[in-house]
Enzyme design. Structure first.
Site, mmCIF file in Angstrom:
data_model
loop_
_atom_site.group_PDB
_atom_site.id
_atom_site.type_symbol
_atom_site.label_atom_id
_atom_site.label_comp_id
_atom_site.label_asym_id
_atom_site.label_seq_id
_atom_site.Cartn_x
_atom_site.Cartn_y
_atom_site.Cartn_z
ATOM 1 N N ARG A 1 -10.304 -11.504 2.353
ATOM 2 C CA ARG A 1 -11.185 -12.763 1.807
ATOM 3 C C ARG A 1 -10.182 -14.012 1.851
ATOM 4 O O ARG A 1 -10.986 -15.006 1.977
ATOM 5 C CB ARG A 1 -11.584 -12.363 0.379
ATOM 6 C CG ARG A 1 -10.462 -12.274 -0.676
ATOM 7 C CD ARG A 1 -10.827 -11.488 -1.899
ATOM 8 N NE ARG A 1 -10.846 -9.989 -1.727
ATOM 9 C CZ ARG A 1 -11.200 -9.245 -2.577
ATOM 10 N NH1 ARG A 1 -11.404 -9.663 -3.626
ATOM 11 N NH2 ARG A 1 -11.338 -8.013 -2.353
ATOM 12 N N LYS B 1 0.974 -1.422 0.063
ATOM 13 C CA LYS B 1 -0.100 -0.105 -0.022
ATOM 14 C C LYS B 1 0.624 1.259 -0.028
ATOM 15 O O LYS B 1 2.109 1.231 0.357
ATOM 16 C CB LYS B 1 -0.813 0.065 1.409
ATOM 17 C CG LYS B 1 -1.784 -0.878 1.358
ATOM 18 C CD LYS B 1 -2.749 -0.839 2.641
ATOM 19 C CE LYS B 1 -3.946 -2.004 2.835
ATOM 20 N NZ LYS B 1 -5.143 -1.753 1.852
HETATM 21 N N1 BES Z 1 -8.014 -3.696 4.547
HETATM 22 C C1 BES Z 1 -8.302 -3.465 3.222
HETATM 23 C C2 BES Z 1 -9.470 -2.851 2.946
HETATM 24 C C3 BES Z 1 -9.516 -1.482 3.492
HETATM 25 C C4 BES Z 1 -9.143 -0.237 2.614
HETATM 26 C C5 BES Z 1 -10.366 -1.014 4.454
HETATM 27 C C6 BES Z 1 -9.157 0.978 3.331
HETATM 28 C C7 BES Z 1 -10.558 0.306 4.840
HETATM 29 C C8 BES Z 1 -9.935 1.207 4.239
HETATM 30 C C9 BES Z 1 -8.209 -4.748 2.322
HETATM 31 O O1 BES Z 1 -7.384 -5.546 2.699
HETATM 32 C C10 BES Z 1 -7.690 -4.191 1.172
HETATM 33 O O2 BES Z 1 -6.587 -3.975 0.835
HETATM 34 N N2 BES Z 1 -8.698 -4.323 0.040
HETATM 35 C C11 BES Z 1 -8.379 -3.859 -1.234
HETATM 36 C C12 BES Z 1 -8.702 -5.061 -2.384
HETATM 37 C C13 BES Z 1 -8.243 -4.836 -3.837
HETATM 38 C C14 BES Z 1 -6.852 -5.320 -3.561
HETATM 39 C C15 BES Z 1 -9.134 -5.809 -4.567
HETATM 40 C C16 BES Z 1 -8.954 -2.537 -1.503
HETATM 41 O O3 BES Z 1 -10.111 -2.425 -1.012
HETATM 42 O O4 BES Z 1 -7.976 -1.702 -2.187
HETATM 43 MN MN MN Z 2 -5.376 -5.500 2.050
#
Ligand code: BES
Ligand code: MN
Ligand code: ZN
Length: 494
Positions: free
Chosen positions: A352, A278
């Site tokens: 997931r 990230k």
């Molecule tokens: N924990 C994050 C989701 C999240 C992001 C929660 C921002 C709250 C605020 C999750 O693990 C994640 O990174 N999801 C990705 C999925 C994507 C790679 C398909 C996302 O939402 O960007």
């Molecule tokens: Mn994530």
């Protein structure tokens, strides 16, 4: 600091306490308790409305001192806004406003008459419960890792009575249990990820079991997961120096023949994204990525405190998502406990992956209902903002029950479709299923992914990515969806 709640039958003018709380509407209209105080004090409140000192505006609070004809040392006047707009949500909000004002005053106790204000569709029990839960949420303060700046004054605000008959006593018991569950979830959420590791969460679950008779706790270790074939959970965890834990809590409140309700929560103690790392800005917020796990544990705690007459199993896969030489790579293919293979196209879609194995695992308890809670997708925050939890289920009755519970508990969700139309977005040429679904409908494709692991069960998914915490330096875990889940279980147990 915890707060003690009780009920009071005293009239507003005769309650000899450090403070009483009364409401005034924006139109200058007095609630019954405010009118009573006004009458006994020869117009003390109305005079201040005329002068403009008391506006009755939503969010406003005024403290009146030494009001003649009133036994209480102070009268806290809370603005309720426009009378015709006053509803359950505003009731909760104004109770929170009152609590914030009370804790800023040098007093230890108060009696609130806000529970006498009419709220359409709500009875006294609901109002007492909502008021207590809202007050406790304002009084909770995270202090685990620093010395609070303000010297704590004596006396401290520790007791609040609500004007209501004894018949509302059960509502206070429920409120105390819900508040304890919410606090439990918030504290785990707020703790930093170097302290709140998978092992730490497991310890808290064990402590919970030790403190509450009738609760069984089991912690599955990495070796157990390997034996069970939890390749997806292990794949996420393998980049971290922290060992993963699979936390299992059980509560037997009904006969053995009663199928349990299952709660499953995402417990990523920190989500760097892994190799699909990230951006740094805001990454610190990913300490909250275990709020689904904390939320189901908090709901479980409340259910146990209420000794709900149902069986409950709570499963939290806890792991950390880190990059490194041992981390999984985009394009890795893992075999899940269900036997299905998954191509990990993005290591940041890890929630997931840990949930799919937990969802398969929990099926051995033969649950009648499975509900998972997870800070699963940024896409859900884009779709619904930070006010509504995303609810996905193919089961209309279950979805409606959860929506209704959210309305009652003022911890609301909004349903998104889980139509099969979206499923093909998870197709890949290298495994049974890909772990990402492309650009569109990200919250839904994440739900679709989970649906592949809950076939044949009544299941609902709660995406709490937007609702589990408040943003910013001083942002804090909210404890959502504890209140909704406890309400759902209360509705089933009754
Ligand atoms: N924990 C994050 C989701 C999240 C992001 C929660 C921002 C709250 C605020 C999750 O693990 C994640 O990174 N999801 C990705 C999925 C994507 C790679 C398909 C996302 O939402 O960007
Ligand atoms: Mn994530
Ligand atoms: Zn995550």
């Amino acid at each position: 600091m915890t707060i003690q709640f009780s009920l009071s039958k005293q009239s507003p003018e005769s309650a000899a306490v450090p403070c009483i709380v009364v409401g005034v509407f924006e139109e200058g209209l007095l609630t019954a308790a405010a009118a009573r105080i006004d009458e006994k004090s020869a117009g003390a409140i109305k005079r201040l409305i005329v002068s403009g000192d008391v506006s009755g505006k939503l969010g406003s609070t005024n403290v009146l001192f030494a009001v003649t004809g009133v036994a209480a040392a102070r009268v806290l006047v809370v603005g309720l806004g426009e009378q015709k707009k006053f509803d359950a949500a505003r009731f909760k909000r104004t109770c929170g406003d009152a609590a914030r004002a009370l804790k800023s005053l040098p007093l230890d106790s108060a009696v609130s008459y806000l529970t006498e204000v009419e709220v359409s569709g709500a009875d006294t029990a609901w109002k007492v419960r909502a008021a207590a839960v809202a007050t406790d949420a304002q009084v909770y303060k995270y202090t685990a890792t620093f010395k609070p700046r303000e010297q704590s004054r004596t006396p401290e605000f520790v007791a609040l009575a609500f004007a209501a008959a004894d018949t509302a006593a059960a509502a206070l018991t429920e409120a105390a249990a819900i508040a304890a569950g919410v606090r439990f979830a918030r504290e785990l959420g707020n703790l930093p990820p170097n302290i709140c590791s998978p092992a730490y969460i497991a310890e808290q679950a064990q402590k919970l079991a030790a403190d509450h008779p009738g609760v069984a706790c089991e912690i599955l270790e990495e070796a157990d997961m390997r034996k069970l074939g939890m390749g997806a959970l292990l794949g996420v965890s393998q980049g971290s120096a922290f060992a993963p834990k699979l936390i299992v809590l059980q509560w037997r409140g009904a006969t053995e023949a009663d199928k349990p309700y299952a709660l499953v929560g995402k417990g990523i103690t920190f989500d760097t994204g892994g190799i699909s790392i990230k951006p740094s800005a805001g990454m610190e917020e990913m300490k909250f990525d275990m709020c689904g796990g904390a939320g189901v544990l908090g709901a479980f705690l409340a259910a146990v405190k209420l000794k709900l007459k149902l069986n409950l199993v709570c499963v939290v896969p806890a792991a950390e998502n880190m990059p490194g030489s041992k981390a999984q790579r985009p394009s890795d293919v893992v075999t899940t406990m269900s036997g299905q293979t998954v191509e990990v196209l993005n290591t940041d879609a890890e929630g997931r992956l840990i949930l799919c194995d937990a969802l398969t695992f929990v099926q051995k308890y033969n649950p009648q209902i499975i509900i998972d809670a997870a800070t699963l997708t940024g896409a859900c925050v884009v779709a619904l903002g930070k006010h509504a939890t995303g609810l996905m289920s193919k089961d209309d009755a279950l979805a409606n029950d959860l929506l209704a519970a959210g309305e009652t508990a003022l911890d609301r969700a909004w349903r998104l479709p889980l139509w099969d139309d979206y499923q093909s977005q998870l197709d890949t040429g290298y495994a049974d299923i890909a772990n990402i679904g492309g650009k569109y409908g990200g919250a839904i494709t994440a739900g679709c992914f989970l649906s592949r692991f809950t076939e044949g069960f009544r299941w609902a998914h709660l995406d709490i990515a937007g609702t589990a915490w408040e943003e910013g330096r001083k942002g804090s875990a909210t404890g959502r969806p504890v209140a909704m889940l406890v309400q759902y279980l209360l509705d089933r147990a009754n």
